[in-house]
Design a protein around this motif. Structure first.
Motif, PDB file in Angstrom:
ATOM      1  N   LEU A  86       9.554   6.374 -10.077  1.00  0.00           N
ATOM      2  CA  LEU A  86      10.039   5.825 -11.346  1.00  0.00           C
ATOM      3  C   LEU A  86       9.244   6.403 -12.507  1.00  0.00           C
ATOM      4  N   GLU A  87       9.907   6.627 -13.624  1.00  0.00           N
ATOM      5  CA  GLU A  87       9.225   6.956 -14.870  1.00  0.00           C
ATOM      6  C   GLU A  87       9.908   6.167 -15.991  1.00  0.00           C
ATOM      7  N   ILE A  88       9.166   5.275 -16.631  1.00  0.00           N
ATOM      8  CA  ILE A  88       9.746   4.379 -17.638  1.00  0.00           C
ATOM      9  C   ILE A  88       9.009   4.549 -18.961  1.00  0.00           C
ATOM     10  N   LYS A  89       9.730   4.750 -20.041  1.00  0.00           N
ATOM     11  CA  LYS A  89       9.150   4.703 -21.403  1.00  0.00           C
ATOM     12  C   LYS A  89       8.944   3.227 -21.718  1.00  0.00           C
ATOM     13  N   ALA A  90       7.729   2.741 -21.432  1.00  0.00           N
ATOM     14  CA  ALA A  90       7.505   1.297 -21.322  1.00  0.00           C
ATOM     15  C   ALA A  90       7.217   0.608 -22.648  1.00  0.00           C
ATOM     16  N   HIS A  91       6.461   1.250 -23.544  1.00  0.00           N
ATOM     17  CA  HIS A  91       6.021   0.575 -24.776  1.00  0.00           C
ATOM     18  C   HIS A  91       6.092   1.530 -25.956  1.00  0.00           C
ATOM     19  N   GLU A  92       5.886   0.956 -27.142  1.00  0.00           N
ATOM     20  CA  GLU A  92       5.917   1.745 -28.374  1.00  0.00           C
ATOM     21  C   GLU A  92       4.574   2.405 -28.648  1.00  0.00           C
ATOM     22  N   ASP A  93       3.571   2.027 -27.902  1.00  0.00           N
ATOM     23  CA  ASP A  93       2.236   2.603 -28.071  1.00  0.00           C
ATOM     24  C   ASP A  93       1.617   2.780 -26.690  1.00  0.00           C
ATOM     25  N   GLU A  94       0.380   3.207 -26.639  1.00  0.00           N
ATOM     26  CA  GLU A  94      -0.296   3.476 -25.372  1.00  0.00           C
ATOM     27  C   GLU A  94      -0.232   2.267 -24.437  1.00  0.00           C
ATOM     28  N   VAL A  95       0.059   2.524 -23.147  1.00  0.00           N
ATOM     29  CA  VAL A  95       0.113   1.458 -22.143  1.00  0.00           C
ATOM     30  C   VAL A  95      -1.252   1.403 -21.466  1.00  0.00           C
ATOM     31  N   LEU A  96      -1.904   0.256 -21.575  1.00  0.00           N
ATOM     32  CA  LEU A  96      -3.303   0.165 -21.170  1.00  0.00           C
ATOM     33  C   LEU A  96      -3.501  -0.325 -19.743  1.00  0.00           C
ATOM     34  N   CYS A  97      -2.514  -1.046 -19.191  1.00  0.00           N
ATOM     35  CA  CYS A  97      -2.711  -1.591 -17.858  1.00  0.00           C
ATOM     36  C   CYS A  97      -1.361  -1.860 -17.198  1.00  0.00           C
ATOM     37  N   CYS A 121       0.946  -3.880 -20.147  1.00  0.00           N
ATOM     38  CA  CYS A 121       0.498  -4.376 -21.451  1.00  0.00           C
ATOM     39  C   CYS A 121       0.036  -3.188 -22.284  1.00  0.00           C
ATOM     40  N   SER A 122       0.022  -3.381 -23.622  1.00  0.00           N
ATOM     41  CA  SER A 122      -0.066  -2.199 -24.482  1.00  0.00           C
ATOM     42  C   SER A 122      -0.828  -2.469 -25.775  1.00  0.00           C
ATOM     43  N   VAL A 123      -1.108  -1.353 -26.459  1.00  0.00           N
ATOM     44  CA  VAL A 123      -1.680  -1.412 -27.807  1.00  0.00           C
ATOM     45  C   VAL A 123      -0.702  -2.086 -28.774  1.00  0.00           C
ATOM     46  N   GLY A 141       0.785  -1.228   0.000  1.00  0.00           N
ATOM     47  CA  GLY A 141       0.000   0.000   0.000  1.00  0.00           C
ATOM     48  C   GLY A 141       0.815   1.276   0.000  1.00  0.00           C
ATOM     49  N   GLN A 142       2.149   1.165  -0.102  1.00  0.00           N
ATOM     50  CA  GLN A 142       3.013   2.342  -0.012  1.00  0.00           C
ATOM     51  C   GLN A 142       3.251   3.027  -1.349  1.00  0.00           C
ATOM     52  N   ARG A 143       3.081   2.259  -2.441  1.00  0.00           N
ATOM     53  CA  ARG A 143       3.369   2.803  -3.768  1.00  0.00           C
ATOM     54  C   ARG A 143       2.152   2.656  -4.683  1.00  0.00           C
ATOM     55  N   ILE A 144       2.099   3.521  -5.682  1.00  0.00           N
ATOM     56  CA  ILE A 144       1.067   3.451  -6.721  1.00  0.00           C
ATOM     57  C   ILE A 144       1.776   3.440  -8.070  1.00  0.00           C
ATOM     58  N   ALA A 145       1.384   2.511  -8.928  1.00  0.00           N
ATOM     59  CA  ALA A 145       1.890   2.493 -10.311  1.00  0.00           C
ATOM     60  C   ALA A 145       0.764   2.936 -11.226  1.00  0.00           C
ATOM     61  N   SER A 146       1.098   3.692 -12.274  1.00  0.00           N
ATOM     62  CA  SER A 146       0.067   4.141 -13.229  1.00  0.00           C
ATOM     63  C   SER A 146       0.644   4.119 -14.640  1.00  0.00           C
ATOM     64  N   CYS A 147      -0.243   4.047 -15.616  1.00  0.00           N
ATOM     65  CA  CYS A 147       0.182   4.028 -17.020  1.00  0.00           C
ATOM     66  C   CYS A 147      -0.892   4.689 -17.862  1.00  0.00           C
ATOM     67  N   GLY A 148      -0.551   5.046 -19.106  1.00  0.00           N
ATOM     68  CA  GLY A 148      -1.556   5.735 -19.910  1.00  0.00           C
ATOM     69  C   GLY A 148      -1.166   5.956 -21.345  1.00  0.00           C
ATOM     70  N   ALA A 149      -1.851   6.934 -21.948  1.00  0.00           N
ATOM     71  CA  ALA A 149      -1.716   7.199 -23.376  1.00  0.00           C
ATOM     72  C   ALA A 149      -0.364   7.795 -23.733  1.00  0.00           C
ATOM     73  N   ASP A 150       0.400   8.292 -22.728  1.00  0.00           N
ATOM     74  CA  ASP A 150       1.716   8.849 -23.041  1.00  0.00           C
ATOM     75  C   ASP A 150       2.810   7.781 -23.138  1.00  0.00           C
ATOM     76  N   LYS A 151       2.397   6.473 -23.094  1.00  0.00           N
ATOM     77  CA  LYS A 151       3.283   5.309 -23.321  1.00  0.00           C
ATOM     78  C   LYS A 151       4.237   5.048 -22.157  1.00  0.00           C
ATOM     79  N   THR A 152       4.001   5.695 -21.008  1.00  0.00           N
ATOM     80  CA  THR A 152       4.914   5.538 -19.878  1.00  0.00           C
ATOM     81  C   THR A 152       4.295   4.731 -18.746  1.00  0.00           C
ATOM     82  N   LEU A 153       5.185   4.196 -17.901  1.00  0.00           N
ATOM     83  CA  LEU A 153       4.827   3.599 -16.616  1.00  0.00           C
ATOM     84  C   LEU A 153       5.374   4.530 -15.542  1.00  0.00           C
ATOM     85  N   GLN A 154       4.537   4.940 -14.593  1.00  0.00           N
ATOM     86  CA  GLN A 154       4.959   5.839 -13.520  1.00  0.00           C
ATOM     87  C   GLN A 154       4.749   5.128 -12.189  1.00  0.00           C
ATOM     88  N   VAL A 155       5.681   5.326 -11.261  1.00  0.00           N
ATOM     89  CA  VAL A 155       5.532   4.797  -9.901  1.00  0.00           C
ATOM     90  C   VAL A 155       5.739   5.960  -8.936  1.00  0.00           C
TER      91      VAL A 155
END
Length: 1205
Positions: free
Chosen positions: A651-662, A675-677, A627-641
């Motif tokens: 953390l900020e990671i350029k995770a995929h080549e397209d939108e990151v959906l989950c 996972c991604s488009v 419960g100490q951290r939150i991870a999020s992802c979205g249309a900007d193709k990044t993973l944020q923690v």
């Protein structure tokens, strides 16, 4: 030319010469091939408009039948429908062997279809590319009427759009493959708001008669569904052409069983959509011969006669059609400058401009620079002004008239110079001309004039302010839509922050803009310019944004709601409320009616933390197990923690080549899955951000990923648009199991707390439960019913359950749909709570490990953290709709039953609540002097509570079935009740005496007390009876209707009563006669309620279609018809009309139904509407002075309204 055609032209020559503008008519005829460039010059040399028209008609009279037809079509195309109608009778019959009208050629049918569909005309200078056109037509034919995609791809400026338009300029292709028509959409580089505007415009174009809906769709998913219905029902077997598509996510909005032709630079854009796909590549260069052909057409020479410099110019232009056209336009004006322009290109004389786009043509800047430099000095700076135009936006002439402070004709002359030199394009589908730049030209201008852009934007705002007040723009003004869409953009670009805030924080602007285009674009602007608006006042910005979002469903209604009244429902601390109150007070002085919701609470913010880590829509957010951290992802193709407590980024990671959906944390918090488009699933180290695994087995985008809750044997589940779910073991390289059973995209999946089941949500409208061990389907639930309003046509509604989250005990599940979150009990399928606060669609919901809070993520770019108890408590208390109200001087006392059958006494002015009893109450009432309350239950028991000392009196004789109506007599000594057992009980509770009124054959619907110990009752048996409540005898027995008597009302002079029925009639009766005085016919639905005016001269009746009729009591004549069906076919009252009441002076009528309406009795027109949060109001309680109103909606919300004075 036939004699008939010639005579018709001569007959109407004078009218034609007087009205037509020859420039655009000639452009059309040149593109048809029936007028030459030299003939055009001859016409242009004439001094006046009328003389130019006379010269053109003189030329046409010397030509053939095809020229007549071309002239006729040009008139139609340019909006001269009245003039074209004059020539219609003279249209000659052209044989099918005629080249221009052959079945495979450009017939009048083709011209009409393409014109109606917004397909661009051929350029004035046009060269055929038959091989490519044939290839496109062959691919289109392969669709064979089935959904699919044909992609034309190539570099910018290679002529893709011209080829797409040319491919459908074919009679047999349209007739055989696309008889439903062709619809062109210029897409371009878009964000979600821009795409919504494109979809809204397309839906409007496809539904011009508004037979499906009068309102615009408010979000992309709704627009997609509207488009699906329109294409399926109204335009079957039609072709949708999407021009200049940049992003794959855009195509998802059109992925709804359509036949689509698209142009793009990137052929992989269709990877994200379903269906057959065909590709036609276009070479980036025209080729030498085609390039020479374009030049020859511009300079009106044979290709063989071109000077030798022509070959070198084509080489320097790199074969780009756009660049060749720019040079050709220059040479047409200066035919002796071949050598000069060649040297300019070769020497790169003009400064190279850095390109900001992905277009890569070395010759473009030189050609653009040459063309601009060669403009006349007196118009050159006007072209610089066009630097402020946005890509893919067509600007009405009127906007530029305001910018340049000129008459229309002057502006059109300047713009035509730009068009002639291929520096600007003109869309002339109709009388209004709209101008636009190619993307390359926008890039050129913005880069070249970057230092002037702020001043140029300021100039257009200054000019606008000279001509217009923002909120007074009229929809019939040609430039109206442009200002509504781009005024804020120009202000922001001009850095006129004060003016922008004044505009966006104005209720007048909000009203004017939402009335025309709906709230979606405004909400986008609040997000887009948040950094500016927050500088002024962050709270005010949030006030307006939330107001737009939470009232979005109302702001798209027709007729448009009174926005001041909506504003009065906002919290009193809100800027929206304060502006609305100010306006309302001014309008009240002029006789306008406004209502204050006096018992409303300040809207409490249930969310605990709101963060905005992403630069685009957030698709998912999740807690770490601790419960100490939150991870999020979205249309900007990044993973944020980031930290859950403070929002600090880890953390900020350029995770995929397209939108990151989950994204998902593993149970031990070591890993995060994404996972991604791009169809890939990736596993990351949650601390270092290092990539651990990549899985690539899904064939479509992967929408969701989730780890098992136990780390003993860690599994990952993924859900995809390929309709499959997959299970992955992190120790294996390949998928462990594939689960199939869904018939549409699988949006979401979640393991149950014990990991035995996997729940999946799909676009097919189902929730499925799978056995994790065997991978077999265990259960399937159709959840569509939980999200449909009973008034919505079920077959048209595509219900997509976005996501779900299990509660820790596995007994409850949380589900997101649209912008709301629902908490459901799995066993009973009942809703426990709901909450709202997001300003757009919610994509993800997730409980914290201990269930004390939950996360939601949304298109509004926010992640919200909610407290579960607070949300459940907030939505726990719901009142039932059967309430009793007593108005005493300045007090309003409300007796109500809540959803757990507790009895509440509510002081309407102070809000104080006294909980009186926890019996299973079915109905209740207050005594007239507020000394007692009475209540009945579902077992037939009746009790009276004395409020002073809480003494309870219980009836010794109970009803056999549930008690539904109960009322004290005026002296408070007797209580009357009715029940499902068809009996009425009269209980003198102080003397313990009982009288039973038993004669109705079916359930008593309701009753009313009369004077002199009389009582009027009505029943499902179709009768109305008058009783003596002392003796229990029937004094009058009226057989009123064949169907159920739904309501009665008694005239204030006590001589008449009305009855209404399920047989669609109402009747007026005299107590002295057993036959009706008048039978009132005309309603088309059950007549559910009626009310006499105080002077007994009028009767109002309301039915189940939302229709209200006002009748003359003396002769039964219909005086007014209120709330007729809207053009959409929906009841304007939002459903059944359930209650009515006249004001004491008889000038106003209030009605309850889907919402509350006030009517002017004299005119029959609506005076005001109050929209409740819920609908289906059952009764409206009105104070004697007609200034206070009380009701409860179907969500259990109490409304105490007071007229504003």
């Amino acid at each position: 030319m036939d004699a008939k055609a010639r005579n018709c032209l001569l007959q109407h020559r004078e009218a034609l010469e007087k009205d037509i503008k020859t420039t655009y008519i000639m452009d059309y005829m040149i593109s048809d091939g029936f007028l030459t460039i030299s003939e055009e010059e001859k016409v242009k040399n004439e001094p006046t408009q009328q003389q130019r028209a006379a010269m053109l008609i003189k030329m046409i009279l010397k030509k053939d039948n095809d020229s007549y037809i071309s002239f006729y079509n040009a008139l139609l195309h340019e909006g001269y429908k009245d003039l074209a109608a004059l020539l219609h009778d003279g249209i000659p019959v052209v044989s099918s062997s005629s080249g221009k009208d052959s079945v495979s050629g450009i017939t009048s049918y083709v011209r009409t279809v393409l014109c109606e569909g917004g397909v661009p005309q051929r350029p004035v200078v046009f060269v055929t590319r038959k091989k490519l056109v044939n290839a496109i037509q062959q691919k289109l034919s392969k669709l064979k009427g089935e959904p699919g995609w044909v992609t034309i791809h190539g570099m910018a400026g290679c002529g893709k759009s011209v080829l797409a338009a040319e491919a459908v300029r074919d009679h047999s292709l349209l007739e055989d493959c696309f008889p439903g028509g062709v619809h062109w959409v210029s897409v371009g580089k878009q964000d979600k708001s821009g795409l919504l505007m494109k979809l809204q415009n397309l839906c409007t174009r496809l539904d011009q008669d508004e037979s499906f809906s009068q309102r615009l769709p408010l979000n992309i998913e709704e627009a997609k569904d509207r488009l699906r219905i329109l294409m399926l029902r109204k335009h079957p077997r039609s072709l949708l052409i999407l021009d200049d598509v940049w992003d794959s996510w855009v195509l998802k909005a059109f992925d709804n069983q359509c036949q689509i032709l698209l142009t793009t630079r990137d052929k992989s854009v269709t990877d994200s959509v379903m269906g057959p796909k065909y590709v036609v590549p276009v070479e980036s260069s025209l080729g030498k011969e085609k390039g020479l052909e374009i030049l020859s057409l511009f300079v009106n020479m044979k290709k063989a006669d071109l000077p030798e410099q022509a070959h070198s110019i084509i080489k320097e232009c790199k074969g780009s059609p756009l660049v060749v056209s720019l040079i050709g336009a220059l040479l047409r004006d200066f035919p002796n400058r071949w050598e000069y322009y060649l040297k300019q290109l070769q020497n790169k004389q003009f400064k190279r401009i850095r390109k900001s786009s992905s277009y890569d043509y070395e010759a473009l800047d030189e050609a653009m620079s040459i063309s601009v430099e060669m403009l006349k000095e007196d118009i050159k700076y006007y072209y610089t002004d066009l630097s402020i135009l946005q890509k893919d936006v067509k600007v009405p002439t009127k906007v530029l008239c305001i910018l340049w402070d000129m008459e229309t004709e002057e502006v059109e002359d300047i713009l035509q110079e730009f068009v002639n030199k291929s520096l600007l394009f003109c869309d002339r589908n109709g009388k209004s001309f709209r101008y636009y730049l190619h993307d390359l030209q926008v890039d050129f201008l913005t880069e070249k004039n970057c230092s002037q852009l702020q001043d140029l934007h300021k100039k257009i705002i200054t000019q606008f302010q000279r001509y217009h007040q923002p909120h007074t723009l009229s929809p019939d003004q040609e430039d109206c839509m442009y200002w509504y869409n781009f005024l804020a953009y120009h202000m922001a670009s001009a850095k006129m922050h004060k003016e922008l805030c004044a505009l966006m924080f104005s209720l007048d602007w909000i009203k004017a803009k939402t009335e025309l285009v709906g709230p979606a674009h405004l909400i986008h602007e609040f997000v887009e310019y948040r950094h500016i608006l927050d500088e002024k006042d962050c709270a005010v910005s949030e006030n307006f944004q939330e107001f737009l979002s939470l009232n979005g469903h109302l702001l798209e209604r027709q007729p448009f709601p009174n926005i001041v009244q909506l504003g009065l429902c906002e919290p009193e601390t809100s800027e929206v409320y304060q502006q609305a109150k100010l306006q309302a007070k001014q309008e009240v002085d002029n006789g306008m009616l406004y209502l204050e919701w006096i018992n409303k609470k300040n809207i409490t913010n249930l969310s605990r933390l709101v963060v905005r880590p992403h630069t685009d829509a957030v698709y998912h957010a999740c807690f770490s197990e601790d419960g100490q951290r939150i991870a999020s992802c979205g249309a900007d193709k990044t993973l944020q923690v980031f930290k859950a407590e403070t929002g600090e980024k880890l953390l900020e990671i350029k995770a995929h080549e397209d939108e990151v959906l989950c994204c998902a944390f593993s149970t031990d918090d070591r890993f995060i899955a994404t996972c991604s488009v791009d169809k890939k699933v990736k596993i990351w180290n949650s601390v270092t951000g290092e990539l651990v695994h990549t899985y690539d087995e899904h064939s479509e985008q992967v929408n969701c990923c989730h780890f098992t809750n136990s780390s003993h044997h860690l599994l990952l589940a993924t859900a995809s648009s390929d309709c499959f779910l997959k299970l992955w073991d992190l120790n294996q390289k390949e998928c462990r199991n594939t689960m199939f059973g869904h018939t549409n995209s699988v949006n979401h999946c979640r393991f149950s707390p014990d990991d035995k089941l996997l729940a999946s949500c799909s676009a097919d409208g189902t929730l499925k439960l799978w056995d994790v061990t065997s991978a077999n389907e265990r259960k399937s639930f159709n959840v569509k019913q939980f999200f449909l309003n009973s008034e919505d046509p079920q077959e048209d509604m595509e219900v997509i359950v976005k996501c779900c989250s299990w509660f820790a005990d596995g007994a409850r599940i949380m589900v997101a749909a649209k912008n709301k979150i629902f908490l459901w009990n799995i066993d009973s399928c009942s809703k426990v709570a709901d909450c709202r606060g997001h300003l757009s669609w919610v994509h993800g919901v997730k409980f914290s490990p201990d269930g004390s809070s939950f996360l939601t993520s949304s298109d509004d770019q926010t992640i919200r953290l909610w407290e579960t108890k607070k949300v459940c408590k907030n939505s726990a208390i719901m009142l039932k709709q059967e309430v009793d109200v007593v108005f005493q001087e300045n007090e309003v006392m409300v007796l109500a039953v809540d959803h757990i059958r507790r009895l509440q006494l509510i002081n309407g002015k102070t809000g104080q609540i006294d909980y009186l009893t926890e019996a299973q109450v079915s109905c209740c009432c207050l005594s007239p002097h507020l000394q007692y309350i009475a209540f009945g239950d579902e077992n037939g028991t009746i009790e009276i509570l004395e409020l002073v000392n809480n003494r309870i009196f219980q009836s010794r004789i109970r009803h056999k079935k549930a008690v539904w109506h109960i009322q004290f007599t005026a002296d408070e000594k007797t209580l009357i009740s009715s029940s499902d057992d068809s009996a009425i009980q009269v209980w003198n509770w102080q003397l313990e005496e009982y009288v039973f009124l038993q004669a109705h054959q079916e359930t008593v619907k309701d009753f009313r007390l009369l004077k002199n110990s009389r009582l009027l009752s009505w029943s499902f048996d179709g009768t109305v009876k008058v009783w003596n409540i002392i003796t229990g005898k029937i004094e009058k027995d009226f057989v009123c209707h064949q169907g159920t008597v739904l309501s009665c009302d008694i005239s204030h002079d006590a001589t008449k009563f009305s009855s209404t029925s399920a047989d669609k009639t109402a009747k007026i009766w005299s107590f002295d006669l057993l036959l009706p005085l008048h039978e009132l016919r005309g309603h088309n639905g059950c007549v559910r309620c009626s009310a006499f005016s105080v002077d007994s001269t009028l009767l109002a009746t309301g039915d189940d279609n939302g229709e209200i009729r006002i009748w003359n009591v003396s002769n039964g004549e219909l005086l007014h018809l209120c709330a007729p069906l809207s053009e959409e076919g929906a009841a304007t009252h939002g459903g059944w009309v359930t209650d009515l009441c006249f004001s004491p002076d008889g000038k106003m009528l209030i009605s309850a139904g889907g919402y509350i309406k006030w009517w002017n009795v004299v005119t029959g027109e609506s005076s005001q509407t109050f929209y409740t949060n819920g609908t289906n109001l059952k009764k409206i309680h009105v104070s004697p002075d007609f200034k206070t109103y009380v009701t409860v909606d179907n969500l259990g919300i109490l409304y105490i309204l007071q007229t504003l004075e």
